[in-house]
Design a protein around this motif. Structure first.
Motif, mmCIF file in Angstrom:
data_model
loop_
_atom_site.group_PDB
_atom_site.id
_atom_site.type_symbol
_atom_site.label_atom_id
_atom_site.label_comp_id
_atom_site.label_asym_id
_atom_site.label_seq_id
_atom_site.Cartn_x
_atom_site.Cartn_y
_atom_site.Cartn_z
ATOM 1 N N CYS A 11 -8.181 6.656 -5.657
ATOM 2 C CA CYS A 11 -6.900 6.620 -4.954
ATOM 3 C C CYS A 11 -5.868 7.414 -5.746
ATOM 4 N N GLU A 12 -5.095 8.213 -5.045
ATOM 5 C CA GLU A 12 -4.115 9.068 -5.722
ATOM 6 C C GLU A 12 -2.809 8.358 -6.051
ATOM 7 N N ILE A 13 -2.708 7.066 -5.673
ATOM 8 C CA ILE A 13 -1.524 6.286 -6.040
ATOM 9 C C ILE A 13 -1.865 5.308 -7.159
ATOM 10 N N CYS A 14 -2.897 4.474 -6.951
ATOM 11 C CA CYS A 14 -3.225 3.441 -7.948
ATOM 12 C C CYS A 14 -4.377 3.854 -8.863
ATOM 13 N N TYR A 15 -5.018 4.974 -8.588
ATOM 14 C CA TYR A 15 -6.111 5.546 -9.387
ATOM 15 C C TYR A 15 -7.375 4.679 -9.417
ATOM 16 N N LEU A 25 -12.202 5.597 0.678
ATOM 17 C CA LEU A 25 -10.811 6.027 0.662
ATOM 18 C C LEU A 25 -10.426 6.654 1.996
ATOM 19 N N ASP A 28 -5.337 10.564 3.810
ATOM 20 C CA ASP A 28 -3.928 10.377 4.153
ATOM 21 C C ASP A 28 -3.350 11.681 4.676
ATOM 22 N N LEU A 40 -6.362 7.905 -0.285
ATOM 23 C CA LEU A 40 -5.738 6.640 -0.670
ATOM 24 C C LEU A 40 -6.655 5.470 -0.371
ATOM 25 N N CYS A 41 -6.588 4.436 -1.214
ATOM 26 C CA CYS A 41 -7.312 3.205 -0.927
ATOM 27 C C CYS A 41 -6.601 2.486 0.227
ATOM 28 N N CYS A 44 -3.005 0.987 -0.690
ATOM 29 C CA CYS A 44 -1.934 1.978 -0.852
ATOM 30 C C CYS A 44 -1.608 2.660 0.474
ATOM 31 N N ASN A 45 -2.619 2.942 1.271
ATOM 32 C CA ASN A 45 -2.403 3.556 2.570
ATOM 33 C C ASN A 45 -1.577 2.629 3.465
ATOM 34 N N GLU A 53 6.699 5.267 5.292
ATOM 35 C CA GLU A 53 6.594 6.557 4.595
ATOM 36 C C GLU A 53 7.971 7.136 4.268
#
Length: 72
Positions: A11-15, A25, A28, A40-41, A44-45, A53
């Motif tokens: 995930c590009e937010i929570c890694y 994933l 997004d 994104l997971c 996070c999505n 958003e």
């Protein structure tokens, strides 16, 4: 998919990397332009969607959390 390899399967937010058997994933995208943003997971999505958003709302949420930690 090159983007998937470049971003490290997380995930590009929570890694976080999804566990085996977990929902993969999400791809997004910007709902106005349709442009791909990243992977994104589910959490996070969903979080981005729940906060519409909206960058201003996200900043406000960060400020809220920061204040609450300072009060402890």
């Amino acid at each position: 998919m090159a983007a998937w390899e470049e971003r490290g399967h997380q995930c590009e937010i929570c890694y976080r990397t999804p566990a085996p058997g977990e929902i993969r994933l999400h791809l997004d995208h910007d709902h106005q332009t349709g442009r791909f943003r990243g992977f994104l997971c589910s959490r996070c999505n969903t979080g981005l969607g729940q906060l519409r958003e909206d960058v201003a709302i996200l900043h406000s949420a960060i400020e809220y959390l920061t204040r609450s930690f300072r009060q402890e």
